[in-house]
Design a protein around this motif. Sequence first.
Motif, PDB file in Angstrom:
ATOM      1  N   PHE B 323     -57.967 -40.248  36.551  1.00  0.00           N
ATOM      2  CA  PHE B 323     -57.500 -41.380  35.747  1.00  0.00           C
ATOM      3  C   PHE B 323     -57.701 -41.226  34.239  1.00  0.00           C
ATOM      4  O   PHE B 323     -56.978 -41.815  33.451  1.00  0.00           O
ATOM      5  CB  PHE B 323     -58.198 -42.666  36.195  1.00  0.00           C
ATOM      6  N   ASP B 326     -57.405 -35.317  31.148  1.00  0.00           N
ATOM      7  CA  ASP B 326     -56.346 -34.348  31.399  1.00  0.00           C
ATOM      8  C   ASP B 326     -56.692 -33.054  30.700  1.00  0.00           C
ATOM      9  O   ASP B 326     -56.932 -33.051  29.494  1.00  0.00           O
ATOM     10  CB  ASP B 326     -55.006 -34.852  30.871  1.00  0.00           C
ATOM     11  N   LEU B 530     -43.610 -35.274  26.875  1.00  0.00           N
ATOM     12  CA  LEU B 530     -44.576 -36.372  26.922  1.00  0.00           C
ATOM     13  C   LEU B 530     -45.815 -36.090  26.106  1.00  0.00           C
ATOM     14  O   LEU B 530     -46.435 -36.975  25.586  1.00  0.00           O
ATOM     15  CB  LEU B 530     -45.020 -36.589  28.364  1.00  0.00           C
ATOM     16  N   TYR B 531     -46.214 -34.834  26.087  1.00  0.00           N
ATOM     17  CA  TYR B 531     -47.474 -34.477  25.450  1.00  0.00           C
ATOM     18  C   TYR B 531     -48.605 -35.355  25.958  1.00  0.00           C
ATOM     19  O   TYR B 531     -49.476 -35.775  25.230  1.00  0.00           O
ATOM     20  CB  TYR B 531     -47.359 -34.535  23.927  1.00  0.00           C
ATOM     21  N   TRP B 532     -48.553 -35.661  27.223  1.00  0.00           N
ATOM     22  CA  TRP B 532     -49.666 -36.329  27.918  1.00  0.00           C
ATOM     23  C   TRP B 532     -50.012 -37.713  27.401  1.00  0.00           C
ATOM     24  O   TRP B 532     -51.114 -38.152  27.531  1.00  0.00           O
ATOM     25  CB  TRP B 532     -50.927 -35.471  27.837  1.00  0.00           C
ATOM     26  N   PHE B 535     -47.905 -40.669  30.663  1.00  0.00           N
ATOM     27  CA  PHE B 535     -48.165 -40.762  32.093  1.00  0.00           C
ATOM     28  C   PHE B 535     -49.618 -41.092  32.326  1.00  0.00           C
ATOM     29  O   PHE B 535     -50.459 -40.230  32.467  1.00  0.00           O
ATOM     30  CB  PHE B 535     -47.787 -39.474  32.802  1.00  0.00           C
ATOM     31  N   GLN B 536     -49.933 -42.361  32.313  1.00  0.00           N
ATOM     32  CA  GLN B 536     -51.298 -42.808  32.572  1.00  0.00           C
ATOM     33  C   GLN B 536     -51.263 -43.771  33.743  1.00  0.00           C
ATOM     34  O   GLN B 536     -50.340 -44.543  33.890  1.00  0.00           O
ATOM     35  CB  GLN B 536     -51.873 -43.541  31.346  1.00  0.00           C
ATOM     36  N   PHE B 537     -52.287 -43.682  34.543  1.00  0.00           N
ATOM     37  CA  PHE B 537     -52.392 -44.656  35.635  1.00  0.00           C
ATOM     38  C   PHE B 537     -53.052 -45.924  35.120  1.00  0.00           C
ATOM     39  O   PHE B 537     -53.967 -45.851  34.329  1.00  0.00           O
ATOM     40  CB  PHE B 537     -53.235 -44.092  36.775  1.00  0.00           C
TER      41      PHE B 537
END
Lengths: 382, 537
Positions: B323, B326, B530-532, B535-537
């Motif tokens: 969560f 990354d 996206l470069y991270w 996409f997060q929960f």
Amino acid sequence: MNGISRLIIATAAIVGTFVVVLIHGARENERMALYDANFRGRDIEVGADIYYQACAECHGENGEGLVGPALNAADLLVPEPGQTKPPRLLERGWKGDLRSFLEATITSGRVGTAMPAWGQTAGGPLRPDQISSVASFIMNWGLDPGKKWGGAPRRVAIGGVEPAPAVGQELLGEAPPRDVRSAALGRYLFEGPAGCGSCHAFNGTTGTVGPDLTNVVAEKGRDYVRDSIVNPDRTASAGHAPGAMPDVFEFVLTDIEIESIIDYLETPEAGGESLIGVGGETPQPAGELDGQEVAQGAGCLACHSVDGSTLVGPTWQGLFGSTREFEDGSTAVADETYLHQSIVDPSAHIVKGFSDLMPKNFGDMLSEDEINAIIEYIKTLQ
Amino acid sequence: MSVSPDVRGRSARDVIAEKADQTFTRITAGIPWREFRRMLRGDPPGRPNPRLKPHSESFWLHIKPSYYHESVTKFAHTFRLGLLSTYLFFVEVITGLLLMIWYAPTPERAYSDMIRLLSNVPMGQLMRDVHRLAAEAMVVVVVLHMFRTYLTGSYKKPRQFTWLTGVVLLAATLFLSFSGYLLPWDQLAFWAVTIGTSMAEASPTPPGTGWLGQALFGKPDWTGQFVNLILRGSPDIGASGLLRFYLLHVFFLPLTVIFFFFMHYYKVVHFGISLPASEEEVGQDTANRVPADRRRYYLMDVAIDEIALLSVVTFILVAMAAFFYDAKLEHIANPLKTPLHTTAPWYFWWLQGMLKIGDKVLWGVVLPTLFVIIVTIVPYIDYNPSRRGKDRKIALFLGFVVASALIVLSYMGLPLYAVQSPPAEEVVQEFMPEEGVGPIREIPWAELEVGIYCTDTFEGSLPYSEFEKVIFEFRDRIESDPGLPQGVGCIKVEAVAPQLKRITFQIDYRDKDGKPAQFIKPFYFHENSLYWHEFQF
């Protein structure tokens, strides 16, 4: 804590771990698809960076094709109905897919054209992954093949009357308002903040780095001048290296400011005799073509320099009248007949130290008048 | 039909129960079911203690002591850091073996294998994140373990050799982590390792061996090049270097860790965990003489402690990896393009900091080597027999001085200390870093409208969009930078291809001599990259 409560904590933690893995796992397909798109996007970004540095000069900012063929084109990127491959691949009998076609062409270049080998395996500068990224960028055009992208964006400003801090030179007297188009503003910018005057001569001023701009609007028209300001490299004049003029003016000047500079350049030569063309375009004298412009338009100058430096092909400076040595050991004097033959049938004589890279279709592309104009232009480059 | 004599004349139920209990006892290596249940409940063992049997019957338990002194099992005495580092190593082995399935150590494949792992292997990202997170945690835990041992004086007689093997394990842990850095073959990997290995270049040449260098490399100063060549396999990091680091990472270093772990742990069990200093006389070591009333048996008491601790650690590790954490993957390694702000991994920052102080040989090689040697032989030079804090004022003081020095040096190793790019480049790097997200990439792609936005004329309109806010930040940043007098920044956004925008930064300012200067840098930004950050929960 007794054994049981510690065991409960341990059990809870283990169950919790499994729950976390399950929650994570439930969205794995979605996440993987997203990451897939993400890495494809990044690949295209990398390819774009290389394309605009290395390829755009010949294939165009939009892939519209200049010296090299158009890449942003449906016949390269999209198969016709009922076909599995785009027409250009079928034409060449290519066995692989589009990506392998692009990668092979970029890596090895194309013999008989100005396209050099870019791959490190073929002696070029690019690694395989970089070539793959460029191919990704080119294939990205396939989403909307042939569309013209870009165009100079407008400056977004509200109340843009505030003059930008003068970075070029000190202010020359009172600054004119910058949101009203006027030759006075053009002059102010030319001699002041935009710094044109430090390189270009105009009406008796002394800049020598760039071409003399006296009568430039009358001779070449407003569109040409505007294009020169916005895209200096595309229109670099004979004797002036592309890249010398900063490629920033479309960026730092508003449209009003650019038009004002052109207005200023339109003012007649001080004490000049001719007033023809002020405020309009000079009609091209019939039957007389400007060889330099023809050469520019045909893309000759992408490979042939006019300043003595060696690019892909031999320089044009001092070419006329010189004795040429060929790969097969023979020699010839570069007269008009030789130059004409070299344009129409480039393979006939290969100058020593060069390869047979020049396109073979100039005979079809150019009229006899245009070829002669180019030869006349070459004659002037001594 | 013949019946086995031992079941003849007995009821089926009894027989099954007895067989089941026998099987259970075999599985638990000597503890019958009823005893096992009493054990879980925390009931006291009978006499003779039936719970000691597994310690002689099973391999894994025979290396554990059967009981501990009550005082050393208190959490705050050791913080169980040794157990934790062993467990994290175990986690690394498991996740590492899984990751190896999708990885080939060649420059052509390594990076695309990483992409495939992240975008095509279910749970691939989680595995990689856990592996990376546990590796970082292991470095922290091992360092803290060493610091704890130093503070409690547990390295003193008879445990000198235990400390020495511990130093080897610490070094192996650092190099395990470091060698793993290179494997993704991205910019971070490539340049962190380039910097790390180039530190070896400073190795001084032994006097009188110049002729050897002359013969091998054509110059007398040969040691650094030689060490580098051994590490990298060629003058620069390439295919050979990647293979060497891979082999170090998956084979030689884990083997070293396993080898030294067993030596280390044998000594720990052999001498026992040192008691709190206040509980024994100065100069005595009574760790192995545990009075019967102060024993805590491993089965099942201490074992449950450990199981509970490791379960909770596993949960935290997996939850964080799933969560919150990354492991980034930057652009593919490009030997021709040094990214801004390249650093070694954080646990080598102190070394980078020392290199910034002065002479490469003195500060980069001689002093660190001296430091490592002193740390290694601490138990042999510290002749003070007392482990009590009040008798070890100098040793504790020195310990804290060294710890603070390492922290300060690490800070100095950061790019913000001393090594700065030109101010305009720094500003652009802040807003659109070469790697990672940065404020511009955090703006929704569609909000980046085509246009030229200059800080001197842009006013925006309320309510401000994310992009407009960033432009104002950009303006404030430029105007407050003393290195950018009369600075004007422009951001040009163009649509250049399907789903692709070009974002050009331009900063005009006056340089030190008051002359106009300019910095221009274009970036390409794709709608899907996206470069991270999304996409997060």
